[in-house]
Design a protein around this motif. Structure first.
Motif, mmCIF file in Angstrom:
data_model
loop_
_atom_site.group_PDB
_atom_site.id
_atom_site.type_symbol
_atom_site.label_atom_id
_atom_site.label_comp_id
_atom_site.label_asym_id
_atom_site.label_seq_id
_atom_site.Cartn_x
_atom_site.Cartn_y
_atom_site.Cartn_z
ATOM 1 N N ASN A 475 0.859 -1.185 0.000
ATOM 2 C CA ASN A 475 0.000 0.000 0.000
ATOM 3 C C ASN A 475 0.902 1.244 0.000
ATOM 4 N N TYR A 480 -3.037 6.797 -0.945
ATOM 5 C CA TYR A 480 -3.982 7.531 -0.095
ATOM 6 C C TYR A 480 -3.119 8.418 0.816
ATOM 7 N N HIS A 604 -7.812 7.677 -3.472
ATOM 8 C CA HIS A 604 -7.953 6.783 -2.324
ATOM 9 C C HIS A 604 -8.003 5.356 -2.864
ATOM 10 N N THR A 606 -7.691 1.540 -2.715
ATOM 11 C CA THR A 606 -7.833 0.566 -1.628
ATOM 12 C C THR A 606 -7.568 -0.839 -2.157
#
Ligand code: SAM
Length: 960
Positions: A475, A480, A604, A606
């Motif tokens: 990530n 984000y 964002h 995910t």
């Protein structure tokens, strides 16, 4: 969650930007302000039209929720037994009705006086109300006796119009713009007096923001009752005095920021504050809670169903205040208790207190408007602690080594966190996943967060990482780059910035800005009933919200006015110029050279969006709209208003229009007003002079026979703290002389009181001065709430013209608002203010200029005048075309300060240096007057008093 599409890509946004480009020259900075084009407000009359104002309204009664007794005591005196039985009856009735058990009409319980004590619409709310009776709650002295309270319903009058753009235009063109531009720059629709008298509060005008002098309760009630603003306000920010040290939390001088708690020297001399503080806190905390509850009740009336209220408070009373708000707004509407850091560290024998609190309640939590705020993630810090891995340029992934920080990473390294791919709870079946020739299982009692197909997609996106036997999702920080704001704000401390404060109890702008941004959109209405130095107004202006701010004291309003008038802000691009801020700001997705997200829209990404092959979500950072760097934004037009007390007896007259003899009733009104003034004078026989000196009056009484004079007294020179024996000796001497006056120490003086609902007129002064002179008084005191400039002039010249010296004494308007005069050392109702000495000159080039020579203050004790220099006042304003009613600020001066520095820097190319010198001095910039033939100068003295003089253009002195 507030997710939005790219507004900047919309057609409207493109059109709007194109329009702006054609409107604004490219070369230099332009000063402009937002206009709330889609909003309006009811016409309020200008000050000066009070005599014609006929739309008086009776006081309004507000009732509390009467079901709140401390316990289910069934005690007759508390009324809860009656209510309980009545509710049980309604529950029985409603239970017989078909579901949803609602009555055709709401059922009401009324008291002996006909007032509604409770209302029930059906079974459900009757049960809720019955349950509420036994809920524990905070009780305090006087609460049980106070089931309702009355608030006077007062109209608001406009006293002053301000507009930074109008000032800039005057400075450039040397003249105040014509009538049409006037309307535009000042937002003044210029209704005739007749129109104002007949259509006040009926006609709707363009919206301008508002600063209102008055008690918050009366002003909020006026907004509800006169303006129909119930349910119109999106957010209310209240920063009441914390109620800790009851003599503190306000500032008596415009230029003195330090206040020592409970030091009477520093206690407010501000007349309005006397009422707010002395009366309110008479029972200490008990009165404070009553004070807050009343204002919260009015705040709730004003809020829209999606609105919010924020109450700022310190730890001392946080628990009590929370219970009071619970009571008014309902426990279930509490959204958050925000803790914010106010200072870096404080010496204390025990643990240091560095925080204050904000209680956030919604009108209805379910419907509350909420725009989530974010801050940028900083790897290793709160909200981004797990971002401690990197992927180097060649694709190699490793944990950051000790000592490695964002600053010293290898070139082009990408920071990421190894994010878990599993969720709580074991899965029903064995779900191995093979990746890189190795089989992975979710840990015991866990299951994969996505399906195996999803895991394949994540693998295909090169987002998998194995740490030992555990599989993780890569990530990246840029997936984000922000993290939501929580209710703990540790980055707001003031340490080191205290000197930047305008006001002793000023809140940090960032704190209020967050509350505004979380709960409102551009163009929404924000109210602060505790203006202080105007921080809420300032941040609302900054973020394109409409605002109304209220304070009972003149000192903070003087500070707030200067702060707003001289402020500069970024120009945030508008989606639709024709709608103004209400159309929204433009947000864009943008990256800097380092690839960091720097726009108002951030991605964002995910786990799920990759696993499902969906486009990533986006977040709007509402505090990062697009900026147009070419435009310096200044505060839009705003006005200063005040409540004008409604005569209590006139209310009575209105209630009985059939009164047989209206004239007699009017005389009675005047009579009782004079009696009240006399009583107030007797109980507060001190006239306050600048420099904390007082003049004491004795033997105050009605004159035996008089035409216009209303009181007489003896005046003795008693500087503050002077030995009382001197005064006693004088009294004895007086007595010994059998009532004959001792001309040396005590002199007979006469008084007139200005009208209850207006300004002292020239005629009143003239007649009183003639009578006082004929009757051998040595001095005439003209006491009023306001005075017409010509009358003020006559007061100053009374000695030459009529043969008697006269002094104007300013009286605080709130002496009309209730029983005020409880004992308190700093209760001072009457103050002697100076008169500005100005010179109006016609220059050789045909333009005019005004010089503020100074302030003359007459000391009735020594019979001498003292002179304050012109550059020794905190502020003075010039209206180059005064219309006798509202004061239009065409030029605003803050002598010997750098108040205009921000604008001066921003507009360097457009204005000569001398223009700014004028605004920091005592000589105005040259101007050409318009049609009225009269100018007015208003000086703000150290205590926030406003002193005004006018000059006729034709009387200007010619200079060579
Ligand atoms: C703590 S200060 C607010 C400071 C403000 N947040 C700022 O940033 O400057 C409280 C203010 O409320 C005002 N105030 C107190 N009681 C009031 C009342 N009844 N009506 C209107 N204003 C009141 C005081 O004059 C004071 O300026």
């Amino acid at each position: 969650m507030y997710r939005k599409h790219n507004l900047a890509d919309s057609e409207e946004a493109q059109d709007a930007m194109a329009t702006r480009r054609t409107l604004r020259p490219a070369q230099s900075q332009v000063a402009d302000s937002y206009e709330h084009k889609t909003a309006d407000s009811p016409m309020r009359p200008d000050v000066g039209t009070q005599a014609q104002f006929k739309k008086r309204k009776p006081p309004k009664t507000y009732s509390y929720d009467t079901s709140l007794d401390p316990a289910l005591s069934w005690d007759e005196s508390s009324g809860s037994r009656g209510l309980g039985e009545w509710l049980l009856g309604r529950i029985t009735d409603a239970a017989r009705l078909p579901a949803p058990h609602r009555f055709a009409e709401p059922q009401r319980l009324t008291g002996a006086d006909g007032k509604t004590l409770a209302t029930v619409i059906g079974l459900e709310d009757a049960v809720e109300q019955l349950k509420a009776i036994e809920r524990p709650f905070l009780n305090w002295a006087g609460k049980a006796e106070r089931l309702s309270f009355d608030v006077p319903t007062l109209p608001l009058f406009i006293h002053e119009r301000l507009s930074t753009k109008a000032i800039l235009a005057t400075l450039k063109g040397h003249k105040r713009e014509g009538v049409d531009l006037q309307i535009d720059l000042f937002g003044d629709p210029r209704h005739s007096i007749v129109e104002q008298s007949l259509r006040a509060y009926e006609h709707r005008d363009r919206w301008v923001n508002r600063m209102i002098l008055g008690d918050s309760l009366a002003v909020m009630n006026s907004l509800v009752e006169y303006e129909g603003m119930r349910g119109q306000v999106q957010m209310i920010y209240m920063d009441p005095p914390y109620g800790v040290k009851f003599g503190s939390n306000f500032q008596p001088f415009v230029r003195k920021r330090d206040v020592t708690h409970n030091d009477d020297e520093d206690m407010t001399r501000e007349p309005e504050m006397v009422q707010a503080y002395r009366d309110t806190w008479e029972l200490g905390l008990h009165s404070y809670l009553t004070y807050l509850r009343d204002r919260l009740l009015l705040a709730r009336e004003l809020l829209t169903p999606s609105g919010s209220v924020f109450v700022q408070i310190s730890d001392e009373n946080l628990h009590h205040v929370r219970e009071v708000i619970d009571e008014v707004f309902g426990q279930s509407n509490c959204c958050a208790v925000i803790t914010f850091k106010k200072t870096g560290g404080q010496s204390s024998t025990l643990i240091s207190g560095v925080c204050d609190y904000i209680l956030w309640y919604a009108r209805d939590r379910e419907r509350a408007k909420y725009r989530e705020l974010f801050f940028v993630k900083k790897p290793g810090e709160e909200g981004a602690k797990q971002y401690n891995w990197i992927e180097t340029e060649d694709g190699f992934r490793r944990a950051m080594s000790p000592g490695e920080t964002v600053e010293n990473l290898p070139d082009k390294a990408r920071i990421f966190q190894p994010y878990p791919l599993v969720s709580m709870g074991s899965s029903a079946k064995d779900t191995p996943f093979v990746w890189s020739e190795k089989t992975f299982y979710p840990s015991p009692n866990r299951h994969w967060s996505v399906t195996n197909v999803g895991l394949e997609k994540i693998a295909a996106a090169s987002r998998l990482l194995a740490i030992g036997n555990t599989l993780r999702f890569v990530n990246y920080l840029e997936d984000y780059p922000v993290t939501p704001l929580t209710n703990l704000w540790t980055d707001t401390q003031t340490s080191g910035f205290a000197s930047d404060k305008f006001y002793v109890v000023q809140t940090l702008p960032e704190v209020i800005a967050r509350c505004v941004l979380m709960t409102t959109d551009p163009g929404d209405l924000v109210i602060d009933p505790t203006c202080g130095s105007g921080t809420t107004a300032y941040v609302s202006e900054q973020w394109g919200r409409r605002w109304i701010t209220i304070d009972t004291s003149r000192v903070p309003l003087a500070l707030a006015r200067q702060r707003l008038l001289t402020a500069t802000f970024s120009w945030y691009e508008l989606v639709d110029e024709n709608r103004g801020p209400a159309g929204g700001f433009v947000y864009k997705r943008k990256q800097n050279k380092k690839g960091e997200e720097v726009g108002g829209i951030v991605p964002h990404v995910t786990l799920k969006s990759i696993a499902n092959n969906e486009p990533p979500d986006e977040e709007i950072l509402v505090d990062r709209p697009e900026e147009d760097k070419k435009t310096v934004r200044v505060t839009g037009a705003f006005c200063v208003e005040a409540t004008i007390p409604t005569a209590a007896d006139l209310e009575g007259m209105n209630a009985n229009p059939e009164a047989e003899n209206v004239q007699a009733a009017h005389e009675e009104t005047t009579e009782s007003f004079t009696d009240r003034m006399l009583e107030i004078l007797r109980r507060s026989p001190l006239l306050r002079l600048p420099g904390n000196r007082n003049v004491e009056l004795t033997n105050i009484r009605k004159p035996a026979k008089s035409l216009s004079l209303q009181a007489e007294a003896l005046v003795a020179a008693t500087a503050e703290g002077q030995d009382a024996t001197i005064a006693d000796a004088a009294d004895e001497a007086l007595e010994a002389s059998g009532g004959l006056l001792d001309g040396l120490t005590k002199r007979p003086v006469a008084f007139i009181f200005g009208p209850e609902n207006g300004a002292v007129s020239e005629r009143l002064v003239y007649e009183a001065a003639r009578e006082a002179c004929a009757k051998n008084y040595t001095h005439l005191y003209v006491i009023g709430f306001a005075i017409h400039p010509n009358a003020r002039q006559l007061v100053e010249n009374a000695e030459q013209m009529i043969g008697i010296r006269a002094t104007y004494v300013q009286m605080t308007p709130d002496v009309l608002m209730g029983d005020l005069l409880k004992n308190m050392r700093s209760s001072q109702i009457f103050s002697v203010c100076g008169l500005p000495e100005v010179e109006l000159r016609l220059r050789a080039d045909g333009k005019y200029e005004v010089e503020l020579m100074g302030l003359d203050v007459f000391d009735p004790a020594t019979m001498e005048s003292s002179h304050e220099k012109g550059d020794d006042v905190p502020a003075w304003f010039l209206d180059t075309d005064y219309n006798g009613l509202c004061f239009h600020v065409s030029q605003a001066f803050f002598p010997r300060t750098s108040a205009w520095e921000g604008l001066k820097k921003a507009l360097k190319a457009d204005y000569e240096e001398t223009v700014w010198d004028h605004l920091a001095g005592t000589v105005s910039a040259p101007f050409e007057p318009n049609g009225q033939g009269e100018i007015a100068v208003k000086v703000i003295d150290d205590r926030g008093n406003e002193l005004m003089v006018t000059r006729k253009i034709r009387e200007a002195k010619k200079t060579a």
